[in-house]
Design a protein around this motif. Structure first.
Motif, short mmCIF file in Angstrom:
data_model
loop_
_atom_site.label_atom_id
_atom_site.label_comp_id
_atom_site.label_asym_id
_atom_site.label_seq_id
_atom_site.Cartn_x
_atom_site.Cartn_y
_atom_site.Cartn_z
N LEU A 252 3.67 -49.61 18.94
CA LEU A 252 4.70 -49.36 18.20
C LEU A 252 4.01 -47.60 18.17
O LEU A 252 2.39 -46.72 18.50
CB LEU A 252 4.06 -49.93 16.90
N GLU A 253 5.11 -46.60 18.06
CA GLU A 253 5.31 -45.11 18.38
C GLU A 253 4.22 -44.46 16.84
O GLU A 253 3.83 -43.71 17.20
CB GLU A 253 6.33 -44.99 18.52
N SER A 254 4.71 -44.81 16.04
CA SER A 254 3.71 -44.42 14.39
C SER A 254 2.65 -45.85 13.51
O SER A 254 3.07 -47.06 13.76
CB SER A 254 4.81 -43.58 14.17
N LYS A 255 2.57 -45.05 12.49
CA LYS A 255 2.40 -46.17 11.50
C LYS A 255 2.88 -46.36 10.75
O LYS A 255 2.79 -47.99 10.44
CB LYS A 255 0.80 -44.99 10.70
N ALA A 256 3.89 -45.59 10.55
CA ALA A 256 5.00 -45.95 9.86
C ALA A 256 5.80 -47.24 10.36
O ALA A 256 6.26 -48.26 9.49
CB ALA A 256 6.15 -44.39 9.64
N ALA A 257 6.15 -46.83 11.83
CA ALA A 257 6.48 -48.16 12.90
C ALA A 257 5.92 -49.50 12.25
O ALA A 257 6.37 -50.34 12.07
CB ALA A 257 6.64 -47.97 14.29
N ARG A 258 4.43 -49.40 12.81
CA ARG A 258 3.95 -50.30 12.29
C ARG A 258 3.94 -51.30 11.04
O ARG A 258 4.02 -52.53 11.02
CB ARG A 258 2.10 -50.13 12.85
N ALA A 259 3.87 -50.45 10.84
CA ALA A 259 3.87 -50.68 9.04
C ALA A 259 4.98 -51.57 8.42
O ALA A 259 5.20 -52.96 8.12
CB ALA A 259 3.50 -49.63 7.94
N GLN A 260 6.21 -51.03 9.47
CA GLN A 260 7.07 -51.67 8.61
C GLN A 260 7.79 -52.35 9.91
O GLN A 260 8.40 -53.68 9.50
CB GLN A 260 8.49 -50.64 8.95
N GLU A 261 7.44 -52.75 11.42
CA GLU A 261 7.90 -53.78 12.40
C GLU A 261 6.63 -55.18 11.55
O GLU A 261 7.19 -56.17 11.51
CB GLU A 261 7.37 -53.28 13.21
N GLY A 262 5.71 -54.45 10.80
CA GLY A 262 4.81 -55.17 11.06
C GLY A 262 5.10 -56.82 9.64
O GLY A 262 5.14 -57.61 9.07
N GLU A 263 5.89 -55.66 8.32
CA GLU A 263 6.55 -56.32 7.04
C GLU A 263 7.55 -58.10 8.12
O GLU A 263 7.41 -58.49 7.36
CB GLU A 263 6.98 -55.61 6.01
N ARG A 264 8.17 -56.33 8.87
CA ARG A 264 9.80 -57.78 9.23
C ARG A 264 9.21 -58.91 9.71
O ARG A 264 10.00 -60.02 9.68
CB ARG A 264 10.69 -56.63 10.04
N MET A 265 8.24 -58.60 10.55
CA MET A 265 7.90 -59.62 11.42
C MET A 265 7.36 -60.64 11.09
O MET A 265 7.51 -61.69 10.91
CB MET A 265 6.41 -59.43 12.58
N MET A 266 6.70 -60.38 9.74
CA MET A 266 6.09 -61.35 8.97
C MET A 266 6.86 -62.54 7.67
O MET A 266 6.96 -63.40 7.85
CB MET A 266 4.80 -60.69 7.99
N ARG A 267 7.58 -61.28 7.70
CA ARG A 267 8.47 -62.51 7.16
C ARG A 267 9.86 -63.27 7.78
O ARG A 267 10.43 -64.25 7.51
CB ARG A 267 10.16 -60.63 6.27
N MET A 268 9.97 -62.76 9.29
CA MET A 268 10.75 -63.18 9.86
C MET A 268 10.20 -65.02 10.20
O MET A 268 10.52 -66.27 10.66
CB MET A 268 10.77 -63.06 11.18
#
Length: 383
Positions: A252-268
């Protein structure tokens, strides 16, 4: 009423997709990503998940796991004290400008304190002190990390150091990181609790846990990582309603992207994927034709349970069939493997489970075989 075979096929086709089938219904900006069901170890989603990648500080999961193993074997204890070398301080402490526990040369932290520094603070100095104190050098410790990883079946792993800092050839796959998370949770629950700690303080230096998933319900681990050449990564695990899922993302390109995508992937992982276990008792298979037997068919069943998993959006595409290696000919003993149940979905490799005879079938006598042969001649041999 539908025949039993139709009932079974309809039930399976509308409810299930077989274990291991990885329907790429969703995508992710991560260069590497995995969703794993913890209880079964089934990979529910994979994007280049088997490809070796640069793990950065997610390496420290293996550093900690090796120490857990050595404690378990009695080679070292949590209360042992190790001395901080000037090299560990210079390369991993404040002078390095990297993640640090804040150790100083000559400090003598305990192994337990150092593990907290590794797990919560992501301290490179803590990793180096453990490596030097246990194996004499970081290079020797890294070789032990790789050897243990291979013993555990994590065959993509090749560790050059204990920290995850830049090193040519230092790699492990996202799937193997997910498996390592499972091994940590299952084998060392008493230490896994440390991954959930919000922060840790060494003397007057406090470092917050960098795992952004700890803010969401049920999340309790594990580790972040970042290097310029690897991007931002995360191995995370969470449990909801008794079900645990683990994700790995990287690139991922940034901490914010990691946090956002981590939360989305866990929700999925919880909302979009399903997993069931089919036992031999829970399904009824159609009887299988028998050649030259005292009965023309034999009842069959699954030999063992099947783990079924996949994305809910493609569950209706699952298809099932019974496949026999050859025409089934008597005599047959109860319990004999007579074929396999094959479950497929478009674009995915089939998954198979053996089926066995539920009863024995004796071979026809000479007269019976003659009558059967005559019948086949009359019908054109299409029996």
């Amino acid at each position: 009423m539908l025949p039993k075979a139709k009932i079974f096929s309809a039930m399976l086709a509308t409810a299930l997709i077989v274990s291991g089938a990885r329907a790429q219904i969703m995508d992710t900006p991560a260069s590497h990503a995995v969703i794993m069901d913890h209880a079964t170890g089934t990979i529910l989603f994979s994007k280049d998940g088997a490809e070796p990648m640069i793990p950065a500080s997610m390496t420290k999961m293996m550093t900690a796991y090796l120490v857990f193993e050595l404690i378990d074997r009695g080679e070292i204890s949590l209360t042992d004290r190790l001395t901080v070398s000037e090299d560990a301080w210079r390369r991993g402490g404040f002078p390095s400008g990297t993640s640090t526990m804040g150790l100083a040369p000559g400090d003598t932290p305990t192994v337990e304190e150092l593990l907290h520094g590794v797990i919560i603070m992501s301290g490179n100095d803590a990793c180096m002190v453990l490596a030097e104190g246990i194996s004499g050098s970081e290079e020797a410790f890294a070789r032990r990390m790789t050897a243990l990883a291979h013993e555990l079946g994590l065959n993509s792993a090749n560790f050059k150091n204990a920290t995850g800092l830049e090193a040519v050839g230092h790699v492990i796959s996202a799937e193997d990181l997910a498996k390592l998370a499972k091994l940590t949770i299952d084998n060392y629950p008493q230490y896994y609790e440390w991954y959930d700690m919000p922060s840790y303080t060494w003397r007057d230096y406090t470092q917050a846990n960098r795992n952004p998933l700890l803010e969401i319900p049920g999340a309790d681990g594990l580790k972040t990582g970042h290097l310029d050449e690897s991007g931002y990564g995360l191995t995370g695990s969470a449990i909801r309603d008794g079900i645990r899922r683990t994700i790995v993302i990287n690139g991922l390109e940034s901490k914010a992207a990691r946090a956002q995508e981590g939360e989305r992937m866990m929700r999925m992982a919880f909302q979009s994927y399903d997993l069931k276990v089919i036992t031999p008792e829970s399904v009824v298979l159609p009887e299988v034709k028998v050649w030259l037997g005292e009965r023309s068919t034999v009842p069959v069943s699954l030999a063992s349970q099947m783990t079924i998993a996949g994305h809910k959006a493609v569950l209706e595409k699952a298809k099932t069939e019974i496949v026999l290696d050859n025409a089934l000919e008597a005599p047959i003993k109860e319990g004999d493997t007579v074929g396999k149940l094959v479950v497929t979905i478009d674009g995915q490799p089939p998954v198979e489970a053996p089926i066995v005879a539920e009863a024995g079938v004796k071979k026809l006598g000479f007269f019976g075989r003659a009558v059967e042969g005559l019948s086949q001649m009359i019908s054109g041999g299409n029996g």
